[in-house]
Design an enzyme around this catalytic site. Structure first.
Site: not given
Ligand code: 5GP
Ligand code: ZN
Length: 114
Positions: A30, A93, A100
């Site tokens: 992440d 969230g 994912h």
């Molecule tokens: P969510 O908030 O949808 O559960 O998780 C999305 C995750 O994707 C977040 O923890 C965020 O830090 C990560 N994330 C968002 N954009 C990118 C990216 O371009 N590369 C990586 N490696 N992680 C990302």
């Protein structure tokens, strides 16, 4: 989907620190880690989130889950404890609308989660 950041990571168009990749999935660190170990496991196939998982996706999700302990092992956290989370919907969230699983480890985890 060309406008989906995780599809672009899966296609190799956006760089990521990849831990494991196979025909089904990519696992990568992440960008904004919330624990010493914070890896995202995504299907290569675009599914917007957990609500897109139906009977047809069960074999894929099963194969992804079967890899998770191996990914944890590769990260050195298999036997020291880890948490796997998927956020479904913005109120829970979710910020990236490509399914994912967060694999979090390396610190004590509170419960209930916030
Ligand atoms: P969510 O908030 O949808 O559960 O998780 C999305 C995750 O994707 C977040 O923890 C965020 O830090 C990560 N994330 C968002 N954009 C990118 C990216 O371009 N590369 C990586 N490696 N992680 C990302
Ligand atoms: Zn996508």
């Amino acid at each position: 989907m060309t406008d989906c950041i995780f599809c672009r990571i899966a296609a190799g168009e956006i760089p990521a620190k990849v831990v494991e990749e196979n025909d089904d999935l990519v696992a990568f660190h992440d960008l904004s880690p919330q624990a010493p170990v914070h890896v995202l496991i995504i299907p290569k196939q675009h599914l917007a989130g957990a609500n897109d998982i139906g009977e047809g996706e069960a074999p894929l999700i099963g194969r992804i889950w079967a890899r998770i302990p191996r990914i944890a092992e590769a990260l050195g956290v298999r036997d020291t404890g880890y948490r796997v989370v998927t956020n479904c919907g913005a109120p829970a969230g979710q910020s990236v609308f490509h399914l994912h699983f967060h694999l979090l480890a390396g610190r004590a985890m509170g419960w209930p989660p916030g």
